[in-house]
Design a protein around this motif. Structure first.
Motif, PDB file in Angstrom:
ATOM      1  N   GLN A  56       7.794  11.190 -10.711  1.00 43.80           N
ATOM      2  CA  GLN A  56       8.336  10.231  -9.820  1.00 43.80           C
ATOM      3  C   GLN A  56       7.667   9.601  -8.567  1.00 43.80           C
ATOM      4  O   GLN A  56       7.151   8.847  -8.181  1.00 43.80           O
ATOM      5  N   ILE A  57       7.086  10.985  -7.991  1.00 44.62           N
ATOM      6  CA  ILE A  57       6.309  10.908  -6.466  1.00 44.62           C
ATOM      7  C   ILE A  57       4.890  10.150  -6.802  1.00 44.62           C
ATOM      8  O   ILE A  57       4.598   9.251  -6.065  1.00 44.62           O
ATOM      9  N   ALA A  58       4.639  10.288  -8.252  1.00 42.88           N
ATOM     10  CA  ALA A  58       3.187   9.846  -8.425  1.00 42.88           C
ATOM     11  C   ALA A  58       3.464   8.148  -8.493  1.00 42.88           C
ATOM     12  O   ALA A  58       2.548   7.425  -8.245  1.00 42.88           O
ATOM     13  N   ILE A  59       4.360   7.758  -9.135  1.00 44.23           N
ATOM     14  CA  ILE A  59       4.824   6.395  -9.479  1.00 44.23           C
ATOM     15  C   ILE A  59       4.967   5.800  -8.005  1.00 44.23           C
ATOM     16  O   ILE A  59       4.289   4.479  -7.737  1.00 44.23           O
ATOM     17  N   LEU A  60       5.757   6.269  -7.119  1.00 46.36           N
ATOM     18  CA  LEU A  60       5.795   6.063  -5.730  1.00 46.36           C
ATOM     19  C   LEU A  60       4.423   5.835  -5.068  1.00 46.36           C
ATOM     20  O   LEU A  60       4.447   4.763  -4.482  1.00 46.36           O
ATOM     21  N   GLY A  61       3.614   6.763  -5.419  1.00 48.81           N
ATOM     22  CA  GLY A  61       2.188   6.615  -4.791  1.00 48.81           C
ATOM     23  C   GLY A  61       1.544   5.415  -4.979  1.00 48.81           C
ATOM     24  O   GLY A  61       0.859   4.855  -4.298  1.00 48.81           O
ATOM     25  N   LYS A  62       1.687   5.048  -6.202  1.00 46.50           N
ATOM     26  CA  LYS A  62       1.049   3.853  -6.765  1.00 46.50           C
ATOM     27  C   LYS A  62       1.520   2.545  -6.198  1.00 46.50           C
ATOM     28  O   LYS A  62       0.691   1.724  -5.657  1.00 46.50           O
ATOM     29  N   GLU A  63       2.860   2.692  -6.101  1.00 46.74           N
ATOM     30  CA  GLU A  63       3.651   1.854  -5.271  1.00 46.74           C
ATOM     31  C   GLU A  63       3.378   1.222  -3.870  1.00 46.74           C
ATOM     32  O   GLU A  63       3.131   0.273  -3.455  1.00 46.74           O
ATOM     33  N   ASN A 118      -6.539  16.590   0.851  1.00 48.59           N
ATOM     34  CA  ASN A 118      -5.527  16.264   1.918  1.00 48.59           C
ATOM     35  C   ASN A 118      -4.027  16.324   1.268  1.00 48.59           C
ATOM     36  O   ASN A 118      -3.886  16.162   0.135  1.00 48.59           O
ATOM     37  N   ALA A 119      -3.026  16.432   2.424  1.00 39.72           N
ATOM     38  CA  ALA A 119      -1.906  16.425   1.793  1.00 39.72           C
ATOM     39  C   ALA A 119      -1.552  15.010   1.233  1.00 39.72           C
ATOM     40  O   ALA A 119      -1.965  13.979   2.134  1.00 39.72           O
ATOM     41  N   PRO A 120      -0.935  14.835   0.135  1.00 40.07           N
ATOM     42  CA  PRO A 120      -0.619  13.479  -0.183  1.00 40.07           C
ATOM     43  C   PRO A 120       0.409  12.833   0.402  1.00 40.07           C
ATOM     44  O   PRO A 120       0.328  11.469   0.287  1.00 40.07           O
ATOM     45  N   ILE A 301      13.199   2.267  -1.891  1.00 40.71           N
ATOM     46  CA  ILE A 301      14.084   3.324  -1.989  1.00 40.71           C
ATOM     47  C   ILE A 301      13.700   4.202  -3.293  1.00 40.71           C
ATOM     48  O   ILE A 301      13.767   3.504  -4.398  1.00 40.71           O
ATOM     49  N   TYR A 302      13.445   5.407  -3.286  1.00 41.07           N
ATOM     50  CA  TYR A 302      13.104   6.377  -4.425  1.00 41.07           C
ATOM     51  C   TYR A 302      13.915   7.411  -4.686  1.00 41.07           C
ATOM     52  O   TYR A 302      14.480   8.119  -3.779  1.00 41.07           O
ATOM     53  N   HIS A 303      14.252   7.656  -5.918  1.00 42.11           N
ATOM     54  CA  HIS A 303      15.056   8.856  -6.350  1.00 42.11           C
ATOM     55  C   HIS A 303      14.002   9.861  -7.290  1.00 42.11           C
ATOM     56  O   HIS A 303      14.533   9.761  -8.209  1.00 42.11           O
ATOM     57  N   PRO A 304      13.502  10.520  -6.265  1.00 43.58           N
ATOM     58  CA  PRO A 304      12.434  11.517  -7.210  1.00 43.58           C
ATOM     59  C   PRO A 304      13.228  12.247  -8.452  1.00 43.58           C
ATOM     60  O   PRO A 304      12.605  12.748  -9.186  1.00 43.58           O
ATOM     61  N   LEU A 305      14.358  12.567  -8.014  1.00 36.91           N
ATOM     62  CA  LEU A 305      14.862  13.600  -9.048  1.00 36.91           C
ATOM     63  C   LEU A 305      16.027  12.972  -9.933  1.00 36.91           C
ATOM     64  O   LEU A 305      16.935  13.591 -10.637  1.00 36.91           O
TER      65      LEU A 305
END
Lengths: 445, 389
Positions: A56-63, A118-120, A301-305
């Motif tokens: 989910q974090i990867a999806i957010l990263g693209k966003e 680097n820290a993502p 707003i994201y819900h990674p879990l």
């Protein structure tokens, strides 16, 4: 805090001793856990949970890479900082889910750093402290400094992150809430002599029931997180909701009459932020209808879990080293007490608590049903309530969700209810902004 | 403490706390406001036409008895000009229907309405007792529910009636909304809250005038009007799933009395959010509640069966690639209003739309080539008990 799966696998392969119950995934270690009808070892389980979150974090990263979504990273121009690091805000309730989220994000950063990258992303962690200003019946929490004390343990464990503790009373000065719509409850500026905490508890005392108080508490916390996230120029707000929590939220909001705005509430993505600064008397958001998208005030707003069950998070919290349970033990006890203790009076219960009990049982016996609820609601459309696009969207002054003009009209017609002329406790008519069906229920009963 | 006065007439002593909103009313005002609200629902939804012949699906239970009583009262008071008929289904369960049918027969004389009783044996060639003999008690509620759904329509058709009203109340509708959310069945969710079911293709229109009436108020109305109704659970209905939608609704009602109506409201609004559904008014089969029995409405094994099915589906999920999930951004950035953006998952895994047709065997409306009842009958007739629907 890294998992030694590879090491273990290596050692196990050299040993010839057969396993009594080999892990269904790595086949190299003894299975100690049941995960989604598979017997797995704790390393594979932890990896499974972590993968769900990182996906989910990867999806957010693209966003967040897309220009125009959210404000630019802070100080990039001023300091000449070349890292295009993303900056997220994490809502930390100090409960299991948000603590696990924090742990998983920290691990992800450590993993990247260990590889010389680097820290993502950077994180700001915000805990909204309701305990210092409110004691909410069955939701009774710790004494005054408890939240700060617990937070200091988090700071020790995750020195990399910036932790904030914001009192719930900060909500009173937010301009994302239309206070004119809440005049029956309180006039925030009418008692300048009172402390914010005093005015806040007065507002909560004026709410008609425990269910209303819990609902309002949730909305105020959400407002504070969203506002802080914008203030801190974070590109997204991360919430720790598990699959189970999202299913509970779905049914709770349905039961509160907010079905119309459910897709806005539980799906990941951009939400408009409405600003009612005192100079502007209209209820329209500060969003030029169809001009530059950059001008639109939104928050991601994201819900990674979202793909992890609550019970899996609880298990995960025991597997980290040191276990997260030490950090969250108080609250876990509270959770267990809520789920197993007998109901004394339904008057003191909130809709959320009823759903919590219900889903604890469903999750135990029918986990796939739980997962299905959130998935289903995700398919519903986000309508903006304009019914044809002639009007501009009007937003609820309390929950910030679009008002459903069509639904309101039809409902009044079918039930023969008059449009609620909101009058205050002392009889003066409210002239302020409008509330959605669910928020009217919560504030007026 | 002085007795409180009725909130409406302010003269009589308040004896009733309305379950719906806890207002305190006297007996007469409660009865009149209950009737007025049903009247309002009927008028605002334009349920009836003057001169229409309407069959009341009557089980002898509280809901249908109250419906018959209220409709008779309103028909006379407001001059609806309706020709009301009681229509009962005899499932052929000895010891259950025998008594409730006696109640319906008494209602027929009390309300001075003609009564028609149609038996499963007449309609399908099987009584429920015979079905249970063949397949056992497990799963028989499925048969009963499927047969019953069509029985009222078929019975109405035999009488030349084009409109059947049923006693489904707000609790039933709210339960269906929650069950469909738990089931993940958006197609049904979009249909379940409609007051009228059945469209131009079906010969019989169905409606539920008590859709907004609380079950508790129906019981109170029946009690204070001293209505003659029958309450015994079906002897075949199994123990319901403990945490079923029904018990959840009862708990929510205790926490916040308006919750039942709030769920109905949510359900109606969400019906408009289901992708691919043109409008919630064009509706298909009525699927709320299998039978009048409290237990039978949510068969005990439903959750377990659903869980298993979902698990099986998940096993294949890893083989799919969700295209929209991997490339969400490029299109999204171009849109002007951010909140108009399609959701990541919306549309891609769209809702399966059911296309409504008619059963090839019996002509009853069905989304399948052969309707459920005919499929079940085929199984029964072949003496092969287990059929998955």
């Amino acid at each position: 805090m890294t998992f030694r799966a590879l090491n273990h696998a290596h050692i196990a392969m050299e040993e010839t001793k057969p396993l009594a119950r080999p892990c269904a995934k790595c086949r190299a270690q003894e299975a100690t856990l049941d995960s989604r009808s598979q017997a797995v070892c704790s390393d594979c389980f932890a990896k499974f949970i972590s993968t769900k979150c990182i996906k989910q974090i990867a999806i957010l990263g693209k966003e967040t890479r897309v220009p125009g979504h959210g404000p630019p990273p802070p100080n990039t121009a001023a300091t000449g900082d070349t890292t295009s690091a993303r900056r997220y805000l994490v809502g930390l309730s100090l409960g299991v889910s948000s603590s696990v989220l924090l742990q998983l994000l920290n691990e992800n950063i450590e993993f990247q750093l260990a590889r010389g990258r680097n820290a993502p992303f950077e994180l700001t962690i915000v805990h909204v402290d309701a305990s210092s200003s409110l004691s909410l019946g069955s939701q009774q929490q710790q004494s005054d400094n408890a939240a700060e004390e617990i937070l200091s343990k988090y700071r020790q464990r995750y020195p990399r992150f910036d932790f904030r503790c914001i009192p719930l009373s900060a909500a009173l000065s937010l301009q994302t809430i239309d206070w004119t719509a809440l005049t029956p409850l309180t006039l925030p500026d009418s008692h300048p002599s009172k402390s914010p905490a005093g005015r806040l508890s007065e507002l909560f005392d004026n709410l008609p029931s425990a269910a209303s108080r819990t609902d309002t508490l949730r909305l105020f916390i959400r407002h504070i997180l969203i506002s802080t996230s914008r203030l801190e120029r974070c590109q997204a707000l991360l919430l720790g909701h598990s699959t189970t929590a999202l299913a509970e939220l779905t049914l709770s909001e349905t039961a509160k009459g907010r079905g119309f705005s459910l897709p806005w509430q539980i799906n990941d993505g951009a939400l408009p932020v409405v600003n009612y600064s005192s100079s502007i008397k209209t209820n329209s958001p500060e969003v030029p209808a169809a001009t530059a998208a950059a001008a639109a005030e939104t928050v991601l707003i994201y819900h990674p879990l979202q793909d992890v069950l609550r019970k899996e998070l609880t298990t995960y919290a025991t597997l980290t080293s040191p276990p997260l349970t030490a950090l969250i033990s108080d609250l876990q006890d509270k959770t267990i007490a809520t789920s197993s203790s007998a109901v004394v009076s339904h008057k003191d219960l909130s809709i959320e608590e009823v759903m919590f009990r219900y889903f604890a049982e469903v999750e135990e016996n029918y986990p796939s049903v739980v997962a299905n609820v959130a998935r289903t609601t995700g398919k519903l459309l986000r309508l903006d309530g304009t019914a044809g696009g002639e009007n501009t969207t009007t937003w609820c002054g309390m929950c910030s969700m679009p008002l459903d003009e069509q639904g309101d009209k039809r409902w009044r017609g079918e039930l023969g209810e008059e449009e609620k002329t909101t009058t205050t406790a002392n009889g003066t008519a409210a002239t302020g902004g409008r509330l959605c069906y669910g928020c009217e229920r919560t504030t007026l009963g | 403490m002085a007795p409180s006065l009725c909130a409406i007439c302010k003269t009589q002593r308040a004896l009733i706390k309305r379950p719906k909103n806890h207002t305190k009313l006297c007996k007469a005002c409660f009865i009149s406001i209950f009737e007025d609200e049903v009247h309002h629902t009927i008028i605002s939804s334009e349920l009836f036409q003057s001169g229409e012949k309407v069959a009341i699906g009557a089980s002898g239970g509280k809901d249908s008895t109250v419906l018959a009583s209220v409709l008779k009262t309103l028909n006379e008071r407001h001059g609806y000009g309706l020709d009301l008929v009681l229509l009962s289904i005899d499932e052929g369960i000895k010891g259950y229907r025998d008594d409730s049918l006696e109640t319906v027969k008494r209602n027929a004389t009390q309300y001075d309405m003609p009564l028609k009783i149609v038996g499963y044996d007449e309609l399908y060639g099987w009584t429920m007792d015979q079905v249970v003999e063949t397949i056992g008690k497990k799963g028989n509620c499925t048969y009963c529910g499927v047969f019953r759904r069509q029985a009222l329509d078929r019975g109405a058709k035999m009488l030349g009636i084009k409109h059947v009203v049923t006693g489904h109340n707000a609790d039933d509708v709210a339960e269906t909304v929650l069950m469909n959310l738990l089931r993940g069945d958006l197609s049904r969710l979009s249909r379940s809250t409609s007051i009228v079911t059945g469209d131009s293709r079906s010969e019989v229109k169905r409606s539920k005038p008590l859709k907004y009436s609380y079950e508790k108020e129906i019981v109170l109305y029946a009690h204070h009007k001293k209505l003659d109704y029958f309450s015994t659970e079906c002897i075949y209905s199994p123990e319901a799933f403990r945490g079923s939608a029904r018990s959840l609704i009862k708990q929510l009602e205790r926490v916040r009395p308006s919750a039942i109506l709030d769920i109905v409201r949510s359900g109606e609004d969400m019906a408009r959010l289901v992708p691919g559904e043109p409008s919630p008014s064009s509706v298909a089969e009525d699927d709320s509640g299998g039978c009048g029995s409290q237990n039978g409405r949510t068969p005990g094994n439903e959750m377990a069966a659903m869980d298993k099915e979902l698990r099986d589906n998940q096993a294949f999920e890893g083989l799919e690639i969700d295209v929209t999930k991997t490339m969400p951004d490029s299109k999204m950035a171009q849109k002007e209003k951010l909140w108009d953006l399609p959701l990541r998952n919306a549309g891609s895994k769209g809702v399966t739309r059911q296309v409504l047709g008619n059963c090839k065997r019996c002509g009853y409306m069905s989304s399948q080539e052969i309707c459920q009842a005919c499929t079940l009958l085929e199984g029964l007739n072949k003496n092969r008990p287990q059929i998955q629907i």
